[in-house]
Design a protein around this motif. Structure first.
Motif, PDB file in Angstrom:
ATOM      1  N   ARG B 170     -35.111  32.466  62.707  1.00  0.00           N
ATOM      2  CA  ARG B 170     -34.639  32.077  64.042  1.00  0.00           C
ATOM      3  C   ARG B 170     -34.425  33.310  64.921  1.00  0.00           C
ATOM      4  O   ARG B 170     -34.702  33.277  66.121  1.00  0.00           O
ATOM      5  CB  ARG B 170     -33.331  31.278  63.923  1.00  0.00           C
ATOM      6  N   GLY B 268     -31.628  26.443  71.782  1.00  0.00           N
ATOM      7  CA  GLY B 268     -32.325  25.656  70.770  1.00  0.00           C
ATOM      8  C   GLY B 268     -32.569  26.439  69.496  1.00  0.00           C
ATOM      9  O   GLY B 268     -32.502  25.891  68.390  1.00  0.00           O
ATOM     10  N   PRO B 272     -28.528  25.927  65.753  1.00  0.00           N
ATOM     11  CA  PRO B 272     -29.360  24.927  65.051  1.00  0.00           C
ATOM     12  C   PRO B 272     -28.838  23.513  65.250  1.00  0.00           C
ATOM     13  O   PRO B 272     -29.567  22.554  65.013  1.00  0.00           O
ATOM     14  CB  PRO B 272     -29.243  25.345  63.583  1.00  0.00           C
ATOM     15  N   THR B 274     -28.331  22.112  67.987  1.00  0.00           N
ATOM     16  CA  THR B 274     -28.868  21.552  69.217  1.00  0.00           C
ATOM     17  C   THR B 274     -29.971  20.547  68.908  1.00  0.00           C
ATOM     18  O   THR B 274     -30.922  20.862  68.211  1.00  0.00           O
ATOM     19  CB  THR B 274     -29.441  22.671  70.094  1.00  0.00           C
ATOM     20  N   ARG B 275     -29.790  19.319  69.414  1.00  0.00           N
ATOM     21  CA  ARG B 275     -30.778  18.272  69.137  1.00  0.00           C
ATOM     22  C   ARG B 275     -31.644  17.978  70.348  1.00  0.00           C
ATOM     23  O   ARG B 275     -32.727  17.431  70.231  1.00  0.00           O
ATOM     24  CB  ARG B 275     -30.061  16.991  68.729  1.00  0.00           C
ATOM     25  N   LEU B 294     -30.493  21.132  62.792  1.00  0.00           N
ATOM     26  CA  LEU B 294     -31.895  20.718  62.701  1.00  0.00           C
ATOM     27  C   LEU B 294     -32.623  21.715  61.807  1.00  0.00           C
ATOM     28  O   LEU B 294     -32.268  22.884  61.783  1.00  0.00           O
ATOM     29  CB  LEU B 294     -32.551  20.750  64.082  1.00  0.00           C
ATOM     30  N   SER B 299     -36.414  22.633  65.440  1.00  0.00           N
ATOM     31  CA  SER B 299     -35.899  23.415  66.571  1.00  0.00           C
ATOM     32  C   SER B 299     -37.055  24.005  67.369  1.00  0.00           C
ATOM     33  O   SER B 299     -37.020  24.060  68.593  1.00  0.00           O
ATOM     34  CB  SER B 299     -34.996  24.544  66.067  1.00  0.00           C
TER      35      SER B 299
END
Lengths: 312, 332
Positions: B170, B268, B272, B274-275, B294, B299
């Motif tokens: 990420r 995003g 993590p 964040t949907r 997620l 993501s």
């Protein structure tokens, strides 16, 4: 294309409705120094930029070393060296680094490049400042560095735009020597300038630009004959005699005009120096000066534009 | 009006437009890395980055509950003593860095009178402009990677635990987004450097656009949307679809700003949990476990439009600079 390195036919450049370059024809021969002369704004630089494919051509054809700068600019620029008006280099880099960048753009192999750079700098007498930053260079040194770039490039044609403007007389002299050096190496040189007397000494042929047109083209002597009329001009200085009166009778003399302090300009249809000397001495005068006058480009230029103005 | 001659219609120019790209790129890259300006910009970036990172690391050390994404919190948590996180700070500093690298890319060559000399070498303008852009982008990437590694190193030292693989992934994604964001601003700065002969004017215009998107645009958009929305919808009394349409319109407009795209992509990637990046209605949340992260690939799917938006913006602005540059006269 025979012995010509540059052939221009009907070349045209329009800026809006203005004809910056108005359908000119031009041939530059291999190994000659050609001068593009004329006042500022006459279209010299625009013509040069079109030869290099650096600005769009509005009409006509250009052929440089067999290539068309419109379609094959890379081929043209690989073979033609260009020294722009008031050339600039990267000040924060040394002379060597500047030339190295050019060498990379030219895709010269690294091993050859170093040798070619030092040889080129040698030829323009800048070898001792090879590793100095260009920010310390004088105007004259920058111009010479520009010549070194052309030498390093091994260009077949060198185009120099106002190479001597802003230089002191000594630097000008040195630069003109280097331009002669280019010619000796077989490079065809195209010089644009408005400084006539300096350029006259190196040019084989010249073209006079005026309002986007080539007004006159040829060697300096040819132009002089064309504009000033055929004839041998001489300068006579003497005392104790009426020069004008004495010389009018000499066979071949066409005009006698006072020029400066006690000097007279005599134009004849042949070399009359011996007869003039004899006449002055026999008339009881003492001859102090008798000189053959080379036609000066400046004179040609001034006279031509005076006449052009009268016509207009 | 004068008729413009057809730009060599039918006659194609020969030779690759990328001839000479390599040397231009190498020179620009080397020039940037060795320039005093780059030193100043780096100091600026480090100062702005170090403050939030240092403070949030202090706070994160005191957290005792287990957090699977502790490492990512270094980037996103805003410490109590300064009101912005590391990523928020970067969203301001990256444009400044990019503008600093690009605002005089072309006009300085013009003013130093090197442009016509360089263009008289066997090279098309395409390669010159692209080489300058890529050189700036590479410099930007080096600066951001260095900064990223510093943050990672500080995290390792002060938190005393290594990041998990997914956190590194990420983080790398974040790096890519940051470089693309910088690329947009680099292209903007270069566009102005092509349009204006004066470097001061081009710097001023670039900074103006940056300030506009950083400060003014977020304020202007709601006003604009409200102006065209019926009063009852604006008051929150409209039908659901009308309200949603209003919110959609607002976020579409906001996404015209690279800052918004960057912010959303970062959220995003680095949060993590964040949907969605848009509005969500309760029926869509049925069956979802609140606060559950997620997977990484989901993501990525979530932020994909934002990333492509940034890259597309970069290309569009660069293309504009290219068109202007092609039409410019090289003579002084």
């Amino acid at each position: 294309m025979g012995d010509n390195v540059i052939e221009v036919r009907g070349l045209l450049k329009l800026y809006g409705a203005t004809r910056a370059v108005d359908a000119i024809d031009l041939d530059i021969r291999r190994g000659e120094i050609f001068g593009l002369l004329g006042p500022n704004g006459a279209g010299k630089t625009t013509t040069i930029l079109m030869l290099l494919g650096l600005t769009e051509v509005s009409g006509g054809t250009v052929d440089v070393l067999g290539f068309d700068p419109v379609r094959q600019p890379l081929e043209v620029k690989r073979r033609v060296g260009y020294l722009p008006d008031a050339v600039g280099f990267y000040d924060h880099l040394t002379a060597r680094e500047n030339l190295r960048y050019t060498a990379r753009l030219l895709a010269i192999p690294r091993r050859d490049a170093e040798k070619r750079i030092s040889d080129a700098m040698e030829s323009v007498q800048l070898a001792d400042v090879l590793d100095k930053r260009v920010s310390t260079f004088s105007r004259g040194m920058r111009q010479r560095l520009g010549i070194a770039e052309i030498v390093m490039k091994k260009a077949e044609v060198a185009i120099l735009d106002e190479p001597t403007s802003g230089l002191d007389p000594h630097a000008t002299f040195e630069l003109l020597e280097m331009i002669r050096g280019l010619k000796k190496a077989g490079v065809a040189v195209l010089i644009s300038s408005h400084l006539l007397d300096r350029v006259q000494s190196v040019c084989d042929r010249v073209a006079l630009f005026n309002h986007g047109k080539i007004a006159l083209m040829g060697s300096v002597v040819e132009l002089a004959n064309q504009v000033l009329g055929a004839g041998h001009p001489i300068l006579v200085e003497a005392s104790g005699v009426d020069i004008a009166g004495a010389l009018r009778g000499v066979e071949g003399v066409q005009t006698v005009v006072a020029e400066g302090e006690g000097g007279w300009r005599v134009v004849a249809d042949r070399d009359v120096r011996a007869a003039v000397a004899q006449r002055i001495v026999s008339s009881g005068g003492s001859l102090t000066r008798l000189a053959d006058l080379q036609p000066s480009l400046e004179e040609v230029y001034t006279r031509y534009f005076e006449e052009a103005r009268h016509v207009a | 009006m004068s008729r413009k001659p057809p730009p060599s219609g039918g006659m194609r120019r020969e030779g690759s437009p990328f001839t000479g790209l390599g040397p231009v790129f190498m020179k620009e890259f080397a020039d940037h890395l060795s320039s005093a300006r780059m030193m100043v910009l780096m100091l600026f970036v480090i100062a702005f980055g170090a403050l939030p990172v240092g403070l949030s690391l202090q706070e994160l050390r005191t957290i005792t509950e287990s957090d699977p994404f502790l490492f990512l919190r270094i980037f996103t948590s805003s410490p109590q003593r300064v009101p912005f996180s590391f990523t928020a700070s970067l969203s301001l500093v990256i444009p400044l860095l990019a503008i600093g690298l690009g605002f005089d890319a072309v006009n300085s060559e013009f003013n130093r009178r090197t442009l016509s000399r360089v263009l008289s070498q066997p090279i098309y303008r395409d390669a010159l402009l692209l080489g300058k852009f890529l050189g700036g982008l590479a410099t930007l990437a080096v600066a951001l990677v260095a900064l990223w590694l510093i943050v990672l190193g500080a995290g390792l030292l002060l938190l005393g635990l290594p990041p998990r693989g997914v956190e590194v992934a990420r983080g790398v994604g974040f790096l890519v987004v940051a470089i693309a964001y910088g690329g947009v601003w680099l292209a903007v700065a270069m566009l102005f450097s092509v349009i204006f002969r004066s470097t001061a004017t081009s710097a001023l215009c670039s900074l103006g656009v940056w300030l506009f998107f950083a400060i003014l645009w977020p304020l202007v958009v709601p006003v604009m949307v409200l102006a065209v929305t019926p009063a009852d919808v604006a008051m929150g009394m409209g039908r659901l679809d009308e309200t949603l349409a209003m919110i959609e319109a607002q976020s579409m407009l906001e996404r015209l700003s690279p800052n918004t795209l960057f912010g959303e992509a970062v959220v995003g990637l680095l949060n993590p949990e964040t949907r969605t990046l848009g509005p969500i209605i309760p029926s869509q949340m049925r069956g979802a476990i609140m606060g559950a992260p997620l997977p990484f690939d989901q993501s990525l799917v979530l932020i994909w439009p934002q990333v492509t938006g940034l890259i597309a913006g970069m290309i569009v602005v660069f293309a504009a600079a290219y068109v202007v540059f092609q039409r410019e006269e090289v003579r002084a």
